[in-house]
Structure formats: C-alpha cells, structure tokens
Design an enzyme around this catalytic site. Structure first.
Site, PDB file in Angstrom:
ATOM      1  N   SER A 133       0.845  -1.198   0.000  1.00 60.00           N
ATOM      2  CA  SER A 133       0.000   0.000   0.000  1.00 60.00           C
ATOM      3  C   SER A 133       0.876   1.243   0.000  1.00 60.00           C
ATOM      4  CB  SER A 133      -0.882   0.008   1.249  1.00 60.00           C
ATOM      5  OG  SER A 133      -1.341   1.332   1.467  1.00 60.00           O
TER       6      SER A 133
ATOM      7  N   HIS B  96      -1.356  -1.326  -4.205  1.00 66.26           N
ATOM      8  CA  HIS B  96      -2.604  -1.009  -3.500  1.00 66.26           C
ATOM      9  C   HIS B  96      -2.675   0.501  -3.246  1.00 66.26           C
ATOM     10  CE1 HIS B  96      -5.996  -2.084  -0.841  1.00 66.26           C
ATOM     11  NE2 HIS B  96      -5.534  -1.153   0.000  1.00 66.26           N
TER      12      HIS B  96
ATOM     13  N   ASP C 186      -4.804   3.543  -1.585  1.00 67.17           N
ATOM     14  CA  ASP C 186      -5.821   3.852  -0.577  1.00 67.17           C
ATOM     15  C   ASP C 186      -6.378   5.252  -0.787  1.00 67.17           C
ATOM     16  OD1 ASP C 186      -5.959   1.519   1.134  1.00 67.17           O
ATOM     17  OD2 ASP C 186      -3.865   1.955   1.613  1.00 67.17           O
TER      18      ASP C 186
ATOM     19  N   MET D   9      -8.989   8.044   0.437  1.00 66.34           N
ATOM     20  CA  MET D   9      -9.763   8.434   1.633  1.00 66.34           C
ATOM     21  C   MET D   9     -10.281   9.851   1.465  1.00 66.34           C
ATOM     22  SD  MET D   9      -7.295   6.995   4.640  1.00 66.34           S
ATOM     23  CE  MET D   9      -6.431   5.429   4.481  1.00 66.34           C
TER      24      MET D   9
ATOM     25  N   HIS E 179      -8.573   1.014  -3.539  1.00 66.01           N
ATOM     26  CA  HIS E 179      -9.436   0.776  -2.378  1.00 66.01           C
ATOM     27  C   HIS E 179     -10.103   2.099  -2.003  1.00 66.01           C
ATOM     28  CE1 HIS E 179      -9.409  -0.387   2.233  1.00 66.01           C
ATOM     29  NE2 HIS E 179     -10.636  -0.277   1.740  1.00 66.01           N
TER      30      HIS E 179
ATOM     31  N   MET F  87     -12.125   4.276   0.171  1.00 67.61           N
ATOM     32  CA  MET F  87     -12.680   4.486   1.513  1.00 67.61           C
ATOM     33  C   MET F  87     -13.352   5.845   1.499  1.00 67.61           C
ATOM     34  SD  MET F  87      -9.471   2.954   3.610  1.00 67.61           S
ATOM     35  CE  MET F  87      -8.430   3.134   2.174  1.00 67.61           C
TER      36      MET F  87
ATOM     37  N   MET G 263     -11.057  -6.006   6.013  1.00 66.66           N
ATOM     38  CA  MET G 263     -10.224  -5.052   6.765  1.00 66.66           C
ATOM     39  C   MET G 263      -9.800  -5.707   8.072  1.00 66.66           C
ATOM     40  SD  MET G 263      -9.791  -2.211   5.055  1.00 66.66           S
ATOM     41  CE  MET G 263      -8.803  -1.493   6.345  1.00 66.66           C
TER      42      MET G 263
ATOM     43  N   GLY H  18      -8.479   3.940   7.647  1.00 67.51           N
ATOM     44  CA  GLY H  18      -8.209   5.358   7.865  1.00 67.51           C
ATOM     45  C   GLY H  18      -6.741   5.684   8.008  1.00 67.51           C
ATOM     46  N   PHE H  19      -5.984   4.764   8.572  1.00 66.73           N
ATOM     47  CA  PHE H  19      -4.579   5.061   8.842  1.00 66.73           C
ATOM     48  C   PHE H  19      -3.709   3.822   8.659  1.00 66.73           C
ATOM     49  CE2 PHE H  19      -7.321   7.741  11.383  1.00 66.73           C
ATOM     50  CZ  PHE H  19      -6.885   9.008  11.010  1.00 66.73           C
TER      51      PHE H  19
ATOM     52  N   GLY I 152      -0.233   1.662   9.853  1.00 67.01           N
ATOM     53  CA  GLY I 152       0.501   1.440  11.095  1.00 67.01           C
ATOM     54  C   GLY I 152      -0.323   1.060  12.302  1.00 67.01           C
TER      55      GLY I 152
ATOM     56  N   ASP J  17      -6.190  -6.431   4.774  1.00 61.51           N
ATOM     57  CA  ASP J  17      -5.627  -5.082   4.711  1.00 61.51           C
ATOM     58  C   ASP J  17      -5.585  -4.466   6.100  1.00 61.51           C
ATOM     59  OD1 ASP J  17      -4.866  -2.537   4.015  1.00 61.51           O
ATOM     60  OD2 ASP J  17      -6.628  -2.091   2.792  1.00 61.51           O
ATOM     61  N   GLY J  18      -4.364  -4.240   6.587  1.00 60.45           N
ATOM     62  CA  GLY J  18      -4.197  -3.556   7.860  1.00 60.45           C
ATOM     63  C   GLY J  18      -3.411  -4.387   8.865  1.00 60.45           C
ATOM     64  N   GLY J  19      -2.274  -3.853   9.277  1.00 57.40           N
ATOM     65  CA  GLY J  19      -1.473  -4.528  10.299  1.00 57.40           C
ATOM     66  C   GLY J  19      -0.830  -5.817   9.830  1.00 57.40           C
TER      67      GLY J  19
ATOM     68  N   GLY K 205       1.376  -1.917   4.209  1.00 54.11           N
ATOM     69  CA  GLY K 205       1.860  -0.551   4.038  1.00 54.11           C
ATOM     70  C   GLY K 205       3.139  -0.330   4.803  1.00 54.11           C
ATOM     71  N   SER K 206       2.999  -0.131   6.125  1.00 56.68           N
ATOM     72  CA  SER K 206       4.180   0.210   6.922  1.00 56.68           C
ATOM     73  C   SER K 206       5.210  -0.923   6.967  1.00 56.68           C
ATOM     74  CB  SER K 206       3.767   0.644   8.328  1.00 56.68           C
ATOM     75  OG  SER K 206       2.807  -0.225   8.843  1.00 56.68           O
TER      76      SER K 206
HETATM   77  C1  DX5 Z   1      -5.937   1.441   6.000  1.00 62.81           C
HETATM   78  C2  DX5 Z   1      -5.585   1.162   4.577  1.00 62.81           C
HETATM   79  C3  DX5 Z   1      -4.450   0.223   4.442  1.00 62.81           C
HETATM   80  C4  DX5 Z   1      -3.167   0.729   5.055  1.00 62.81           C
HETATM   81  C5  DX5 Z   1      -2.473  -0.443   5.658  1.00 62.81           C
HETATM   82  O1  DX5 Z   1      -7.061   2.202   6.050  1.00 62.81           O
HETATM   83  O2  DX5 Z   1      -6.668   0.617   3.859  1.00 62.81           O
HETATM   84  O3  DX5 Z   1      -4.241  -0.189   3.097  1.00 62.81           O
HETATM   85  O4  DX5 Z   1      -2.308   1.343   4.151  1.00 62.81           O
HETATM   86  O5  DX5 Z   1      -1.355   0.013   6.320  1.00 62.81           O
HETATM   87  P1  DX5 Z   1      -0.553  -0.909   7.334  1.00 62.81           P
HETATM   88  O6  DX5 Z   1      -0.060  -2.082   6.528  1.00 62.81           O
HETATM   89  O7  DX5 Z   1       0.535  -0.024   7.813  1.00 62.81           O
HETATM   90  O8  DX5 Z   1      -1.511  -1.322   8.406  1.00 62.81           O
HETATM   91 ZN    ZN Z   2      -6.337  -0.338   1.769  1.00 67.53          ZN
END
Ligand code: DX5
Ligand code: ZN
Length: 221
Positions: A10, A35, A37, A39, A68, A70, A139, A144-145, A147, A176-178, A198-199
C-alpha cells in the site's frame, strides 16, 4: 489447490513526493499489485489521493492498480478512477446502500469489482453478491490510517466467505491492515490470498527484505 499468495504493497506509507521511485522499488522487490488507498475525510477521518494520482501511477507502472475506495457515496467517482487506469476498484459495503448496482457500474467500466468489510461488519453483508465480484477485502484494522495493530478476530470471516463462494476458487480474499511477518500467517491460514502491507513494506529501507520476510513467514502454510 491453493493459488500463490499475492503481495499488494500500500502506497499509503510511501513517500508521496517520490511515488514513482517507491513503486519501482517494490516492483523490483516482487510486488504483484500496487494497493492505492483513497480516503475522503468523510467515510474515514483522513484524506489521501484522487484520480489524478492514479493516472500518474498508471504512467509509471505495469502492475495492476488495486484501488481501495474508503469514501462516502463511491458511485460518484467510479468512472473517474476507471478512466485514470484502476484495474480493480473496491468499495466499502458500509458506503453502498445499493451494493449490487454499484458493483455492476464498476464492471461496466471494465475494472474488476471488489467489496470491502470493516472489522465490525458481518461477512453476511456480501454473501448475496459474492458471485458478482472478483475480490473481497477483509479489513484487519479500522480503515483510515497505516501502522495500526492487526485485529485477529477479523480473519474469522474468511473461512465463511470461502465456504459461501463454493467452487469459485478465482475469488480473491484480500486482507488489509497490520499485515507483517507475525500476522500474515494468521490471515493466510484463514484463507486470504492477497496481502496488503503498508508500513511493513514502505517503513523499511530494504523493500526486498520487507516483502521477503512476509513471504518467508507464510511459505509453509
Ligand atoms: C488502511 C488502509 C491500508 C493501510 C495499511 O485504512 O486501507 O491499506 O495502508 O497500512 P498498514 O499495513 O501499515 O496497516
Ligand atoms: Zn487499503
């Protein structure tokens, strides 16, 4: 037989001033999809990017752009994202009162439709449209964020989705996420076959090692 797992870094955690180089670095490291994102500050409490950035990315990569959305009322922007070059467009079921119609309008653009579920949303919300989509995005954090910490119970939805999808083994289930080397195995064991990170990818200087560590963690599942 299980398909190989797709890695979808991401760009939310990338350096936005150097997006082309960032995409190039994860492409060289073996990413399968990019990916993206989107928002809007309404559906989620954060604002990111829109169709012009997708159009710019389209010019610098041949990898599928996995967009994606959002955003509230995504129907307004589906054509714009498709025209910008999105290969996949995923909408949140919580933002779509007429989900089946929204899926059809994504398909009409030529993009591949996906549906996303927030952590608190039951998988039943997509049960009657599973045959109409190419991908379900589960999800594993609240959107939204980047990390945030992985929410383990969210992956319990995946076996149900797989069961309802029956012999449709072409349906992607994306998490998606963490996602990192410690959480990816939980998602893959549950049946996920696309990992967004992402992170765990852009937060590390060595992108090859970042992707490699995740792939190694799931290698024997
Ligand atoms: C969160 C996004 C994710 C985000 C994941 O709202 O949809 O795609 O970038 O980031 P990490 O992998 O850092 O949780
Ligand atoms: Zn995403």
């Amino acid at each position: 037989m299980r398909r190989s797992v797709m890695m979808a870094p991401s760009i939310l955690s990338a350096d936005f001033a150097r997006l082309a180089e960032e995409v190039e670095s994860v492409t060289r490291a073996g990413a399968n999809w990019i990916h993206v994102d989107v928002m809007d500050g309404q559906f989620v409490p954060n604002i990111t990017i829109g169709p012009p950035v997708v159009a710019s990315l389209r010019r610098v990569t041949d990898l599928p752009l996995d967009v994606h959305l959002m955003i509230a009322n995504p129907d307004r922007y589906i054509e714009d994202f498709a025209r910008a070059g999105a290969d996949r467009i995923t909408v949140h079921v919580e933002a779509c009162p007429h989900l089946h119609r929204t899926i059809q309008s994504i398909r009409a653009t030529g993009a591949k439709p996906g549906v996303a579920l927030n952590p608190a949303t039951p998988p039943e919300m997509v049960r009657w449209v599973l045959e109409d989509v190419e991908l379900v995005l589960v999800m594993t954090v609240n959107p939204g964020f980047g990390g945030q910490a992985f929410l383990p119970r969210t992956v319990e939805k995946i076996p149900l989705l797989r069961e309802w999808a029956g012999d449709r083994d072409d349906l992607y289930v994306e998490v998606d996420g963490g996602i990192d080397p410690s959480t990816a195995p939980k998602a893959v064991k549950a049946g996920a076959d696309v990992l967004v990170a992402g992170s765990a990818v852009f937060g590390r200087a060595d992108r090859k090692k970042a992707l490699g560590d995740i792939l190694e963690a799931i290698a024997h599942i």
